[in-house]
Design an enzyme around this catalytic site. Structure first.
Site, PDB file in Angstrom:
ATOM      1  N   CYS A  42      53.930  47.441  35.472  1.00 44.65           N
ATOM      2  CA  CYS A  42      55.502  47.809  36.600  1.00 44.65           C
ATOM      3  C   CYS A  42      56.143  47.637  36.347  1.00 44.65           C
ATOM      4  CB  CYS A  42      55.502  47.496  38.014  1.00 44.65           C
ATOM      5  SG  CYS A  42      53.842  47.865  39.009  1.00 44.65           S
ATOM      6  N   ALA A 280      33.419  47.597  39.383  1.00 41.30           N
ATOM      7  CA  ALA A 280      34.355  48.320  38.687  1.00 41.30           C
ATOM      8  C   ALA A 280      35.674  48.029  39.882  1.00 41.30           C
ATOM      9  CB  ALA A 280      34.639  49.799  38.231  1.00 41.30           C
TER      10      ALA A 280
END
Ligand code: FAD
Length: 563
Positions: A42, A280
């Site tokens: 980010c 996942a």
């Protein structure tokens, strides 16, 4: 227990640390294709622009620091190339040496993220054409800028990454043009709210080519021509493709895991895939939207981190559940902030929800304390039940705080009416005794009680101008002279009681002011005198933002930035 993790950033690194905190005995191996672990994706655009100056800040964790703190075996520049569920092994390629080997697992966690979407466009492999995902991508862009001193850039895309890059490249002095197929930036916002964002981008010199489709790229000497459908190409010194992301799930597909939207991995709320002992998380998985209950892809860091923690809990024998994603997001757009949570009006309708909305323009803090700024807040809720569905805010100070309160309210299942009861902290430098979030609740209460009815930007053009209704603007003459909606006559709210004879009896009255507050007062004056009165939600501020945005979009140059 031996746990192998594919991908060592948001979801993968979080899971590894949590696993160790829960199980000192587990063997934990993380394979990461790039050269860095747990890097700050980010923060990457801000390193390009120079707001983050120290490269080390992006990569605070290293394999060594991970080992030291958590005894996790992190192997960067190692790509997992295949999963063999029957044997419970993965095949790994060491990208430095080229060596290929198999690694066994008891539990496998996939957090491979999403890659920049790269359609097979002509010229897609050209130099000077970049994407941004990893630290390596960032260094490549930064090095290119330092070595070649580009003067112009075209950004294909209009989501978070493209907008953040636009700001950072402007900060470096580049001419920036943003080309985006939808007619607005930042899809989590409705088009009316995006109008404020567009104005902000234009104010800061970013050219917006919205509603245009990039069809390919062609080298033009030292520059790149960006080919646009039905228009002349845009020529720039560099191009960044940021049109969205696609789950990076080739591995999962080849291993036979069940897949969902755009090839994302299907998981249950324990983050378990369709294959035993394989979990996942993150951008690679399909989630349930918390508000609509629909399947969704929401590529954000918060969900990835939370899911990593949940998967680790479950791998260690716990029972943690992921409740779904709300898509809460916030972005800095030069000195402006735009934020959203839940669903916007467009998506609520698309999901078949019968929704209503209100738009308000409160101050960030008490008007009498210096420095307060107006924000625009749009709140979407279900008709009849008043269930809060979503909110969008564009403004400056205090936007992030309000969106998080609204996000929490949605998570708690509150109605928009309950917002009035929230006991929010107040002192003049921070808020008002009636916080903007409370104000939204008060407005909803007035709607629910029938004290006020609304009309919206999309209704204005169709209002009759034949005298069958009264169109009233209750701002000051000065404000009115500065711009007003066609056909609206000016009677300032403070003069209204004395000028009621100017309003034809028995006809509906549609009232507009700057923010919606004075028109609300006017509506209450009129309603109590028997008029059917409608208050314009969002005020002339919103109306002007939307109409000016439309005009600017039409004026946008149809061809190259060279003009
Ligand atoms: P990632 O963090 O992307 O990690 C996946 C890793 O897996 C990658 O490093 C990749 O190299 C590795 N990998 C993939 N396949 C393999 C393989 N076969 N073998 C080995 N390794 C593999 N989100 C926000 O909420 N707010 C923001 O402000 C924000 N800004 C962003 C800015 C940029 C420039 C980018 C790129 C993303 C941003 N995001 C932001 C999104 C956020 O970073 C992601 O949602 C989050 O990182 C997803 O976590 P993840 O673990 O699923 O994937």
């Amino acid at each position: 227990m031996k746990v192998v993790i594919v991908g060592g950033v948001a979801g993968g690194a979080t899971a590894a640390a949590r696993l160790r905190r829960l199980d000192e005995a587990a063997e934990i191996v993380v394979f990461e294709r790039s050269g860095y672990v747990s890097y700050a994706n980010c923060g990457l655009p801000y390193y390009i622009g120079g707001a983050i100056t120290d490269r080390e800040e992006l990569t605070l964790q290293t394999p060594e620091s991970f080992w030291q703190r958590f005894r996790v075996d992190v192997r960067v520049r190692h790509e997992v190339t295949a999963i063999h569920p029957a044997e419970k092994t993965v095949t790994v390629k060491d990208l430095t040496t080229g060596a290929v080997f198999d690694e066994s697992y008891d539990k496998l966690l996939l957090s491979p993220g999403a890659r920049p979407t790269q359609p097979a466009l002509p010229g897609a492999g050209l130099g000077r054409l970049f994407t941004l995902r990893t630290v390596e991508d960032t260094l490549k862009i930064r090095e290119f800028i330092e070595q070649h001193h580009p003067k112009s850039a075209v950004l294909a895309g209009g989501g978070f990454i493209a907008i953040e890059l636009a700001e950072n490249l402007r900060d470096l002095g580049l001419e920036v043009t943003l080309v985006q197929r939808p007619k607005q930036l930042l899809n989590p916002l409705d088009a009316d709210m995006a109008a404020f964002l567009h104005a902000q981008m234009r104010r800061h010199g970013v050219r917006l080519h919205l509603g245009r489709t990039v069809e390919g790229f062609a080298a033009d000497g030292e520059r790149v021509n960006v080919l646009i459908r039905d228009e002349a190409p845009l020529t720039a010194d560099m191009v960044v493709l940021a049109i969205g992301v696609t789950p990076d799930t080739g591995l999962a597909r080849d291993a036979g895991l069940d897949l969902g939207i755009k090839g994302s991995i299907l998981v249950n709320d324990r983050m378990e895939t369709s294959v035993p002992d394989i979990y996942a998380v993150g951008d690679a998985v399909q989630v349930k939207h918390f508000v609509t209950g629909q399947d969704a892809l929401l590529s954000l860091a918060g969900p990835a981190n939370k899911q990593g923690r949940i998967a680790a809990d479950n791998i260690c024998g716990g029972d943690s559940r992921y409740p779904g994603s709300q898509g809460s997001s916030v972005i800095k757009v030069f000195d402006m902030t735009a934020a959203s949570t839940g669903v916007n009006e467009k998506n609520a309708k698309a999901a078949g929800i019968d929704c209503d909305k209100l738009v308000l323009s409160p101050m960030s803090h008490a008007g009498y304390y210096p420095g307060g700024r107006v924000m625009t807040m749009k709140v979407v809720f279900e008709k009849n039940t008043y269930r809060l569905l979503g909110a969008q805010i564009v403004g400056y100070e205090g936007v992030d705080k309000r969106i998080d309160v609204l996000s929490t309210a949605i998570h708690a299942g509150l109605t928009v009416l309950q917002l009035k009861d929230l006991d929010l902290a107040y002192a003049p430098p921070y808020s008002s005794a009636k916080d903007p979030v409370n104000m939204a609740g008060f407005m909803a209460e007035d709607l629910a009680k029938g004290l006020v009815k609304q009309f919206f930007t999309e209704d204005v053009a169709a209002l009759p101008r034949d005298g069958s209704v009264t169109l009233l603007d209750t701002r000051t003459p000065g404000e009115y002279a500065g711009g007003h909606a066609e056909g609206f006559v000016n009677i300032p709210v403070d003069e209204l009681r004395d000028r009621l004879d100017e309003i034809p009896a028995g006809k509906p009255v549609y009232v507009m002011c700057q923010s919606g507050l004075r028109s609300y007062v006017a509506c209450r004056i009129l309603a109590q005198r028997g008029f059917a009165c409608y208050n314009f939600s969002g005020g002339y501020r919103l109306y002007a933002a939307v109409t000016e945005d439309r005009a600017a979009a039409e004026e946008a140059l149809p061809c190259g930035m060279e003009k």
